[in-house]
Structures are given as structure tokens and as C-alpha cells.
Design an enzyme around this catalytic site. Structure first.
Site, short mmCIF file in Angstrom:
data_model
loop_
_atom_site.label_atom_id
_atom_site.label_comp_id
_atom_site.label_asym_id
_atom_site.label_seq_id
_atom_site.Cartn_x
_atom_site.Cartn_y
_atom_site.Cartn_z
N ASP A 249 -2.92 -1.38 10.68
CA ASP A 249 -2.97 -1.11 9.34
C ASP A 249 -3.64 -2.51 8.68
O ASP A 249 -4.29 -2.32 7.43
CB ASP A 249 -1.64 -1.03 8.65
CG ASP A 249 -1.25 0.51 8.47
OD1 ASP A 249 -2.00 1.37 9.42
OD2 ASP A 249 -0.02 0.59 8.21
N LYS B 103 0.84 -1.14 -0.10
CA LYS B 103 -0.09 0.04 0.05
C LYS B 103 0.86 1.43 0.05
O LYS B 103 2.04 1.24 0.40
CB LYS B 103 -0.85 -0.21 1.30
CG LYS B 103 -0.28 0.08 2.68
CD LYS B 103 -0.01 1.38 3.14
CE LYS B 103 0.81 1.24 4.42
NZ LYS B 103 1.67 2.42 4.89
#
Length: 271
Positions: free
Chosen positions: A137, A17
Site C-alpha cells: 500500500d 486511508k
């Protein structure tokens, strides 16, 4: 993504990401920091081959991982929260650099949780709760694509996926400790970003490159470069002609944003 490969095994793809925006709003009473960010998965990925077994946890990895790695924590937290008793064998082929801010460990954990959720028919809402116990996350990676992320990372608002962009990555080979980077922040550094995350998302959708440059922000970038000024030499020759060039996560990777096909890695949509 899950692909069955026979003999009870499945192959999982675990995407990296980027933080297109990342700011810290303050420190919470529980010791965590309150963040706001625009997260985006890209095509750089790890591959995991997983197989459920009777008992125990077995991990074979192409790079050294700590004994309390996120994959093992995902397995432990899944069993603890669901009451399911089973073992797990995992083979990990790592392409996402460790300590880069690209979220490889969290993505690996989410891939395993998503797979176990499919096998044991666990609702997404329950998986999100488990994911938040594994790491800040991890909930985002259960969705992937584009998302507005708040809280300590566990509050995820799925947004319309951004398409038509690609990136090149610069990894200086420095393992950046997330904990140390947060400890380096002082209250004067909080809430220094433009704060217009939804507007930045619209700018991406509308291909407004000037606004993308204006609104992009990472609170950790200045802190990281002050700690590692030698990285500036590599950055000078990186990202020529890009829309924007910035750090992701708490470092140490940087990305240069381009229109589709000009960079090595493309934006990837979510579930």
C-alpha cells in the site's frame, strides 16, 4: 505534508486511508493476490518528527512497534536503492490504530520516503519503486487523495480527488492480520464485487448516494465478521443515517460515510 521545526528536524503528517472499494481478483504466481480498489485518504493522521543523522536508526513511538516496522524498512530500502549513507531519528505520535485496515504503517513509510526524496532530490518514479519494495500500500500513500489501485497495490492511477464527504470510524479493538485475512480467502470469493470502480468514483463525484450504496464493496468484510461475530453488536449502533457503512482494508475498522461535516474525519486530497 512537511513542516520544518528547526534544529534540522521536520514534522511529517501521515494520513489514514479508506478502501471505498476492495476486491481480490485472484492469486498470482509470486504468491501475492491481485487486487482492485478505490483508495481515499482521510484527515485522521499520525505525526512523525524526523531528523537525519550520521548513522543508525532510532525510533521513539507512542505505541509498541515490531523491530522490522515499515518506517525502518523505508529507511533501509531508500539507502539500498539510492546508495545514500545516513542515519535517521524518528519520533512517532500514533493516532491511526494498528491492525485496523486504515493503512497507518504504510502511510508512515510513505511519509518518510517522501521526505527523504525531497532531501536527496530523488524523482517520484524512483520513490514509487522503493515504496513497492517496502509494502503493497506504500505507493498509494506517495500520492494520497483518491486513486484506483491495482496489482498487489503497486499500480496506482491517480483520479480526480473526491471532495465533500466525511466519515465516522468504528474500531472494535481487534488487531486484524492482513496475512491471515488473505489466507482465509478461497477462489470462490474472488471477483465477487460489482467491478465498476470507475463508475463508483463518478458516483462519488456526482453525489449519487444510491449508486454509492449499490457499488461499494469489500471482499474481506464477510470473512472478518464470520471470524468475529461479536463485532456485530457494536455495528448495530454505528452509522445511523449514513450513506454507506462498510469495513476498510482487511479490518478491523469500519467507516460510516456522510456528507461533509457530519462525520469526524474529512476526505483529504492528494499531491
Amino acid at each position: 505534508m512537511v513542516e520544518n521545526i528547526g534544529s534540522g528536524s521536520a514534522e511529517l503528517v501521515s494520513y489514514a486511508k479508506l478502501n471505498l472499494y476492495l476486491d481480490v481478483l485472484g492469486k498470482r504466481s509470486d504468491g501475492y493476490h491481485e487486487i482492485v480498489g478505490l483508495f481515499q485518504t482521510i484527515s485522521l493522521h499520525d505525526t512523525l518528527t524526523v531528523e537525519i543523522c550520521d548513522r543508525g536508526f532510532y525510533l521513539e513511538s507512542s505505541v509498541a512497534l515490531p523491530s522490522d516496522n515499515t518506517i525502518k524498512r523505508a529507511w533501509e530500502m531508500f539507502r539500498k536503492n539510492t546508495g545514500k549513507e545516513f542515519g535517521l531519528k524518528v519520533t512517532l505520535k500514533k493516532k491511526i490504530p494498528v491492525g485496523s485496515g486504515l493503512g497507518g504503517g504504510s502511510s508512515n513509510a510513505a511519509a518518510v520516503l517522501r521526505y527523504l526524496g525531497e532531501v536527496f532530490k530523488i524523482p517520484l518514479e524512483d520513490l514509487l519503486n522503493i515504496a513497492a519494495q517496502v509494502g503493497s500500500d506504500v505507493p498509494f500513500f506517495l500520492y494520497g487523495g483518491t486513486a484506483l489501485v491495482r496489482g498487489r497495490g503497486e499500480i496506482v492511477e491517480k483520479l480526480e480527488d473526491i471532495e465533500g464527504y466525511s466519515v465516522d470510524l468504528f474500531f472494535p479493538g481487534i488487531h486484524s492480520s492482513t496475512k491471515e485475512m488473505y489466507l482465509s480467502l478461497t477462489p470462490e470469493m474472488y471477483r465477487k464485487g460489482p467491478g465498476r470502480v470507475e463508475e463508483l468514483h463518478r458516483a462519488y463525484l456526482e453525489r449519487d448516494y444510491e449508486k454509492i450504496r449499490k457499488l461499494s464493496y469489500n471482499v474481506f468484510e464477510k470473512v472478518f465478521l464470520e471470524k468475529h461475530p461479536e463485532v456485530m453488536d457494536g455495528l448495530r449502533n454505528f452509522g445511523d443515517g449514513s450513506i454507506v457503512k462498510m469495513m476498510t482494508g482487511s479490518g478491523s475498522a469500519f467507516f460510516a460515510l456522510y456528507p461533509l461535516d457530519k462525520g469526524n474525519y474529512s476526505f483529504v486530497g492528494g499531491v
